[in-house]
Design an enzyme around this catalytic site. Sequence first.
Site: not given
Lengths: 983, 208
Positions: A80, A100, A193
Amino acid sequence: MSVSERQDATTSPGAGGDLGRTDPALGARASAAMQVGGPLADEGALDEPLAQVLMASLFPSQIRRPKIGRFDLLEFLGEGGMGSVYLAYDARLDRRVAIKFLRAAGGGDPGQAQARLLREAQALARLSHPNIVAVHEAWEEEGRVHVAMEYVEGASLAEWQADPRGWRELLDAYLQAGEGLAAAHDAGLVHRDFKPHNAIRREDGVIKVLDFGLARYMSEEEGPSSGHGGGIAPPTGGDLTLTGAIMGTPVYMAPEQHEGAAADPRSDQYAFCVSLWEALYGALPFPAGSHAELREAVLAGRRREPADARGVPGWIRRVLERGMARRPDDRYPSMRALLRELGRDPARRRRRALAIVGGIGLALASGFGIAELRAREGPALCDGDELAAALWSGGRRDVVEGGVLGAAIPAAEAQWHNLAPRLDAYADALVERRVDACERHRGGLRSDLLYDREVACLDQREAGFVRLAELLAAGDAEVVLEAPRAIAALPTIAACSDAEALSAEWPLPEEPAVRERALALRQELARAQAEEAAGKYAEAEARAAEVLREAKGIDDLPLRAEAALRWGSAGVQRSAADASARLDMSLWTAIRTEQRRVAAEAAALRIFARVVIDGHPEESGEAIDLAAALVDRRGAADWRIRWLLANNTAVAREQTGALREALAAYRDALALIPGREGVFERAATLQNMAPLQVRLGERSAGEAAARASFDEIRALYGAAHPSTASAEAVLAAVLRSLGRQAEAARLIDGALAGLGDGAPPWMLMEAARGALARGDLAAARAYCDRGEAKVPSGTWRLPFVAVRALAAAREGDPGALAILEAVDPASRAENPSFVTRQQALVAFTLGRMDEAEALLDTLDRAKVDDDDFAETELLRARIRVARGELAEGEAPLWALLGEVPGVDGEPAAAAGGSAGGSATPRLFQPEARSIALQTLAEAEAAAGRRARARSLAEAALAELAGFDEPSPQRREARATLARVAGE
Amino acid sequence: MGGDDDLQLLERWQAGVEAAGAELFRRYYPAILRFFRSKVGPQAPDLVQRTFLGCLEARPRIREGANFRSFLFGVARNVLLMHFRGSRRERERIDFTERSAEDLGASPVSLLAREREAQLLLQALRSIPLEYQIVLELYYWEGLNSREIADIDGTPEPTIRTRLRRAKLRLEARLGELESNPQVVQATATNLEGWARRLREQLDRSPS
């Protein structure tokens, strides 16, 4: 920061913050690609994790799996705006995690941005909530920030809501996501977000929100970040998506964020409402043809009417409109206030209550507990029809039926007809008990404390049941096949109403938030238990291990004991090397917390782990005594635990050769199973017990046990089920050893016919041995053909070759020995002593005594187990008697036989000690015993003691009582009798 | 091993020498990753892996006189087409001279390109038919000549040259539709030539 500023920031040199850009190790080609391809370049480098992960799977001998921190990277999952996500394995905690690799970006000093990002990620690690993807740890390595988080398999909400969904279903999902946001707000964190791509829907319906607070450190040119289970899906709807996603348009962003102000919890509320609006109406509330258009509409607060209301009630829309108010002050004061409004619908409130009691994964956050709901929604909980619809009849039953019918198994329909009444009964019992509890509580017959516990207990039962239903709905063939057993293994519902047992249960934590968490985790354990019952051992293990970890987080010692028990129990099923250690952990913790049931179950399982998995039968005494003490203390415990103790005690005794004690323990185990329950438990114990009874001479009891076991299994699984076929074959084996060859043949043929090509080798082996025993050599060879085709080599091939050689020897074929000699060396190496013993038997059958004896002499006693040794001793004695070495033959035969009814044995020889475990093993198979007696009769006859020879031959015939008439064995015995009596 | 030629390496890899495969991987991984990245989304790494695995199975399909690079891109192209076919529900026939990567559900471009012009170009590439996108990228990015491209799937060389011309026209037309500012179109079209030059130089220098 405005949209145009965002654009500017990305095109200014160096703002990309690509750490790879300064990496001198980058290949020339990759740096060229970087100029054109931007971020795709840094992952094109060979020393990047992506290349390493790919190479490790393509060239395992050349490239080791890359590590980051202590984690082994297994697979690339997705990417992403924030960077890439990998699936990794944490060897220390034996679990899979998602890692991540974050790119710190944004203006200012990159080092500082990195440090802030790291601090933020570490703050996340302290946040624990069922609707938030847990961050395990965050650290900096090789110039990048890495975050290891809970690995959640599932689709993002964006993907999930792309399929048509009812508004209630959508609202339920978003309420869960909202609980996650609210919990983060409580902890002082803002998401910044939130969007449908940042929430994952797990298979069991639990929603988990991802990537809290990381948004502001992300690369400015942010795309939709993927949930780490799935790919990147564009949001639903028309015009917004393509342009929006492509340009990185912040379509869920609050006006104050568009204006560059700091985001606060109310900005999350705004984004949440935009997301839910989009989900409900299938389109965004603001036109998003371009950045400029979107920004203008958002700042002006100019919403677009939904083209299609899709039956969404007006009140929801009004709530969302307030949540999307232009000014933050005009929105709801908090997420929680918004969620309460969204829960106002009377019909919805009932459903919500059902979702909670239904345990379908809606875990509650603090301050909104079961007590509060009950006060408002008492009536619905007492309504059996509504409860039943929510749990079972209102749709789940159909889904499960679809899954079962779609499973790749023979006779799926028959299986569904077998399963449906059992599932219905469990669901009915659950609903009935809930209504009953509810009414008694309302009528003042049940205290609040006990009622809470009863409901919590029922919630756990339901969580397990629903998990099983989900597994069945998925149509996994193995699960569907094992389902009868799994349903039977679901914990009893009646126990939830046992006041005495309930008050002895674990204490609920006082603090509401911790208490809700503890309850939710106990439901997780119930799911793990259901997975174990359904044969999904790895899943059960992982889930239990996760609960164990979380239980440490909330300092819930009783929960730790239970979680360790489930973890160990699933480990036992998989023969995990550390299963004993897990159960020890559970046992000692449970003793400390005085959880008698948990301690007793752990102790009972531990016997099996010690004896069978660890291979320490000598330690069984201590383990049994401890378990027995714990089970006794518990008094009126769950019968399953006492059964477990008795059955495992029996297994341990049998392993140590204490056969009589083992049989007694099996009998105890059977007596503990209540009449109508415990079908599987009874079948298991009977199946263990039958061969032991035959061995100890209780032949008719053994036969009865084998038959009863078969009947139980058939009743449980239905006639067309592989487990039924297996039980049928086990019964056939017992019957064969008792000489009931015709019936054994009928059973084994039936079992084989039902399985077709799926018949396992051991079953074909049993069929071949049966045919050999009844003298049908052609049939024996035919089974060998089928078996050998299935097993081209290895240890399972050997018995087929042996049957073939014996069949040839029976026909006097001198080539019989060559058949065994021709076994391929690799297969032979798997069990050389078996081959030698069979060769000796073949040589003896062909009358080649010297050869047979020479072969027996090569055997190493240490490598032959007692039963096989008894057989070789018999063969050796027969060789001696055949040669006329009568005394040398007779003594060992008496030792092998022990006492023989109706014959005066030789006292010295007969005193061989108890059966098994003694220096001289005993023969116990009727046919072998009869042969031993016939050999003695021949010896006595040869020595001229005719009367004694005759009584021995009669005893040999008596051993074969119950054998088919005619049968080769009886014919042989009668011939011996005629021979010794006639001389 | 570093000095060995590609086809020798392939032969040894196919004979079971993983080190030879790893060397080939090192040589071609960036190009193959780039090939998929511009056409599919996060599935690219998986398709890269399938492409390299495909080399072990596709040996007989290497054309007489063709080089390994053409062969490898041929495998990659097959993997890509299979991927798009497989991700469709029915086994309908897809005409890749009609459908673009975008039609076929490729994910947003914003993840791949940061610069506005690069984004535009990528977006345009992905909205022209897939066969055009492939031929343009191989020619400009990877520096394959029309003969090598022709070797990939056995299309005659003149056809490839025609396809290239058409593809470029289509791309420019698409750029014009996407961007109303003629300056940006101009800049992007120039940039395309610029990439080609820079990339070719790089590719010519690198061992192959």
